[in-house]
Design a protein around this motif. Structure first.
Motif, short mmCIF file in Angstrom:
data_model
loop_
_atom_site.label_atom_id
_atom_site.label_comp_id
_atom_site.label_asym_id
_atom_site.label_seq_id
_atom_site.Cartn_x
_atom_site.Cartn_y
_atom_site.Cartn_z
N VAL A 130 -19.62 10.02 5.17
CA VAL A 130 -18.29 10.46 4.39
C VAL A 130 -17.67 9.23 3.88
O VAL A 130 -17.91 8.33 4.63
CB VAL A 130 -17.22 11.29 5.57
CG1 VAL A 130 -16.17 11.24 4.88
CG2 VAL A 130 -17.81 12.52 6.10
N HIS A 131 -17.35 9.30 2.60
CA HIS A 131 -16.58 8.26 2.05
C HIS A 131 -15.03 8.65 2.12
O HIS A 131 -14.57 9.58 1.93
CB HIS A 131 -17.10 7.96 0.57
CG HIS A 131 -16.57 6.68 0.11
ND1 HIS A 131 -15.31 6.66 -0.47
CD2 HIS A 131 -17.06 5.37 0.30
CE1 HIS A 131 -15.20 5.24 -0.81
NE2 HIS A 131 -16.21 4.52 -0.69
N ARG A 132 -14.34 7.44 2.44
CA ARG A 132 -13.07 7.57 2.60
C ARG A 132 -12.25 6.72 1.34
O ARG A 132 -12.70 5.39 1.30
CB ARG A 132 -12.16 7.46 3.82
CG ARG A 132 -12.86 8.69 4.70
CD ARG A 132 -12.15 8.27 6.19
NE ARG A 132 -12.75 9.40 6.97
CZ ARG A 132 -12.01 10.50 7.08
NH1 ARG A 132 -11.14 10.92 6.67
NH2 ARG A 132 -12.67 11.52 8.00
N ALA A 133 -11.27 7.17 0.97
CA ALA A 133 -10.40 5.90 0.08
C ALA A 133 -8.98 6.70 0.04
O ALA A 133 -8.77 7.95 -0.03
CB ALA A 133 -11.04 6.28 -1.44
N GLY A 134 -8.19 5.73 0.04
CA GLY A 134 -6.74 6.05 0.15
C GLY A 134 -5.68 4.65 -0.13
O GLY A 134 -6.41 3.67 -0.02
N PHE A 135 -4.50 5.14 0.17
CA PHE A 135 -3.25 4.19 0.22
C PHE A 135 -2.82 3.92 1.20
O PHE A 135 -2.26 4.80 1.95
CB PHE A 135 -2.51 4.47 -1.12
CG PHE A 135 -3.01 4.69 -2.27
CD1 PHE A 135 -2.89 3.43 -3.37
CD2 PHE A 135 -3.44 5.86 -2.94
CE1 PHE A 135 -3.45 3.81 -4.38
CE2 PHE A 135 -4.18 5.82 -4.24
CZ PHE A 135 -3.93 4.63 -5.07
N ALA A 136 -2.59 2.55 1.75
CA ALA A 136 -1.98 2.06 2.91
C ALA A 136 -0.78 1.30 2.40
O ALA A 136 -0.86 0.52 1.21
CB ALA A 136 -2.68 1.55 3.76
N CYS A 137 0.46 1.41 3.12
CA CYS A 137 1.45 0.39 2.70
C CYS A 137 2.07 -0.23 4.00
O CYS A 137 2.09 0.25 5.12
CB CYS A 137 2.63 0.93 1.79
SG CYS A 137 3.78 1.59 2.88
N PHE A 138 2.20 -1.62 3.93
CA PHE A 138 3.01 -2.10 5.17
C PHE A 138 4.44 -2.33 4.86
O PHE A 138 4.76 -2.62 3.60
CB PHE A 138 2.48 -3.77 5.26
CG PHE A 138 0.82 -3.77 5.36
CD1 PHE A 138 0.15 -2.76 6.25
CD2 PHE A 138 0.09 -4.71 4.88
CE1 PHE A 138 -1.19 -2.88 6.68
CE2 PHE A 138 -1.52 -4.73 5.04
CZ PHE A 138 -1.87 -3.74 6.02
N VAL A 139 4.98 -1.94 5.84
CA VAL A 139 6.66 -1.88 5.73
C VAL A 139 7.03 -2.99 6.94
O VAL A 139 6.24 -3.31 7.72
CB VAL A 139 7.29 -0.81 5.77
CG1 VAL A 139 6.69 0.36 4.96
CG2 VAL A 139 7.10 -0.15 7.19
N GLY A 140 8.34 -3.43 6.77
CA GLY A 140 8.93 -4.24 7.81
C GLY A 140 10.05 -5.01 7.15
O GLY A 140 9.94 -5.09 5.91
N ARG A 141 10.81 -5.49 8.09
CA ARG A 141 12.00 -6.29 7.45
C ARG A 141 11.32 -7.59 6.85
O ARG A 141 10.22 -8.06 6.98
CB ARG A 141 13.08 -6.64 8.45
CG ARG A 141 12.53 -7.50 9.64
CD ARG A 141 13.55 -7.46 10.54
NE ARG A 141 13.07 -7.55 11.96
CZ ARG A 141 12.85 -8.98 12.18
NH1 ARG A 141 12.86 -9.96 11.18
NH2 ARG A 141 12.22 -9.15 13.72
N PRO A 142 12.27 -8.15 5.89
CA PRO A 142 11.70 -9.35 5.15
C PRO A 142 11.08 -10.46 5.85
O PRO A 142 11.58 -10.60 7.18
CB PRO A 142 12.80 -9.94 4.50
CG PRO A 142 13.76 -8.65 4.07
CD PRO A 142 13.56 -7.74 5.47
N ASN A 143 10.17 -11.11 5.64
CA ASN A 143 9.24 -12.06 6.48
C ASN A 143 8.50 -11.60 7.60
O ASN A 143 8.40 -12.44 8.65
CB ASN A 143 10.49 -13.17 6.79
CG ASN A 143 9.76 -14.34 6.79
OD1 ASN A 143 8.60 -14.84 6.40
ND2 ASN A 143 10.53 -15.23 7.45
N ALA A 144 8.40 -10.46 7.72
CA ALA A 144 7.44 -9.90 8.98
C ALA A 144 6.05 -9.93 8.77
O ALA A 144 5.37 -9.78 9.54
CB ALA A 144 7.79 -8.30 8.91
N GLY A 145 5.49 -11.02 7.69
CA GLY A 145 4.03 -11.23 7.49
C GLY A 145 3.18 -10.06 6.65
O GLY A 145 2.06 -10.01 6.88
N LYS A 146 4.02 -9.07 5.91
CA LYS A 146 3.38 -8.22 5.12
C LYS A 146 2.29 -8.83 4.12
O LYS A 146 1.33 -8.38 4.05
CB LYS A 146 4.34 -7.26 4.53
CG LYS A 146 5.34 -6.62 5.47
CD LYS A 146 6.43 -5.71 4.95
CE LYS A 146 7.25 -6.52 3.96
NZ LYS A 146 8.46 -7.16 4.47
#
Length: 317
Positions: A15-31
């Motif tokens: 199976v091939h997978r493809a998709g979107f992830a986003c990193f959230v966090g308060r400013p300066n959390a290392g995103k």
């Protein structure tokens, strides 16, 4: 009578997978640092100042059987200006459109009101799986890390949801970054790759160049300036009459600040500071574009641009 030509023991097609992830966090959390570590090349700007990411930079992680597209949103915060409100809207729209959300929480800082504010917002997004990513683990001992993991688990329980995973990572020490990609992958929908193999980001080159200049301009500037800097690349043109083996790209860019008094800070005594910004960002731009660059920088005042809708539009927000 039906004849089976394929034995049922043979493996099913992968199976091939493809998709979107986003990193959230308060400013300066290392995103942004985490995005860069996963992609393996510098695509999001990193600075130790909060609020440096303004564009949705997509980093693309190519893996065996999967493609993970990272959307780097600005840090969510309580807005004080029109720019702040616009940034928060961008964040919420992005969250609603991705397949998985990674919430970055630094291991070396106790959970605070900013984290609760974001976790509460996340609790309202029911369908999207959420992973808690404990960043900067190289800065703490195992006892502190264990306490942080328990606190993060409890935070979700209090708000009535559960984390799909809780993963400690250190992007700078490259610990568990691969594991994180392994855990994000199964949460993506099945489907073909969305970007060609060699692509690492779909940001237009001009935007990335502007970001590299802004990153260099932010470094070592006193605290009153970080939000007041915007960079617009006016043009990028190959220099005419150059032999094919010695190309040169002319880049003309404006660094905008909000008040005339800030001009001196950016330019520095005898123009030294602006010259340093030029040298530093030119190296990064040449590495990014793979071609020698002539960089022409000018500092201009766009009065109170963060509060003025017309100026915001002109500067690309």
């Amino acid at each position: 009578m039906s004849v089976r030509t394929q034995s049922s023991e043979e493996p099913a097609e992968a199976v091939h997978r493809a998709g979107f992830a986003c990193f959230v966090g308060r400013p300066n959390a290392g995103k942004s640092t985490l995005t860069n570590a996963l992609v393996g090349q510098k695509v999001a700007i990193t600075s130790n100042r909060p609020q440096t990411t303004r564009h949705t930079v997509r980093g693309i992680v190519h893996r065996e059987g999967a493609q993970l597209i990272l959307v780097d949103t600005p840090g969510l915060h309580k807005p004080r200006t029109l720019l702040g409100e616009r940034l928060n809207d961008v964040v919420r729209t992005t969250w609603a459109e991705v397949d998985v959300i990674g919430f970055c929480l630094p291991a070396n800082e106790k959970l605070g009101p900013g984290d609760r504010f974001i976790a509460k917002e996340l609790a309202g997004i029911k369908k999207t799986p959420k992973i808690a990513i404990v960043t900067k683990t190289d800065l703490v001992d195992s006892k502190t890390l264990a306490e942080q993991l328990i606190a993060i688990d409890q935070l979700a329980q209090e708000l009535g949801f559960t984390w799909a995973e809780i993963v400690p990572v250190s992007a700078t020490a490259n610990q568990q970054v691969d594991l994180l990609a392994d855990l994000l992958t199964p949460l993506l929908p099945e489907g073909p790759a969305l970007y060609p193999e060699g692509d690492l980001t779909d940001e237009p080159e001009q935007v990335m160049v502007a970001e590299l200049i802004r990153e260099a301009a932010l470094e070592g500037v006193r605290d009153e300036l970080p939000h007041s800097i915007a960079v617009v690349v006016e043009e990028m043109l190959p220099r005419e009459d150059r032999p094919a083996d010695k190309p040169l790209l002319d880049i003309h860019a404006n660094v905008f600040i909000e008040r005339p008094s800030q001009k001196g800070i950016i330019i520095g005594p005898k123009g030294k500071r602006l010259k340093d910004v030029g040298i530093k960002s030119r190296k990064q731009i040449e590495a990014l574009l793979g071609t020698p660059v002539f960089l022409d920088l000018h500092v201009k005042v766009a009065k109170d641009w963060q509060r003025d809708p017309k100026q915001l539009r002109r500067l690309g927000f």
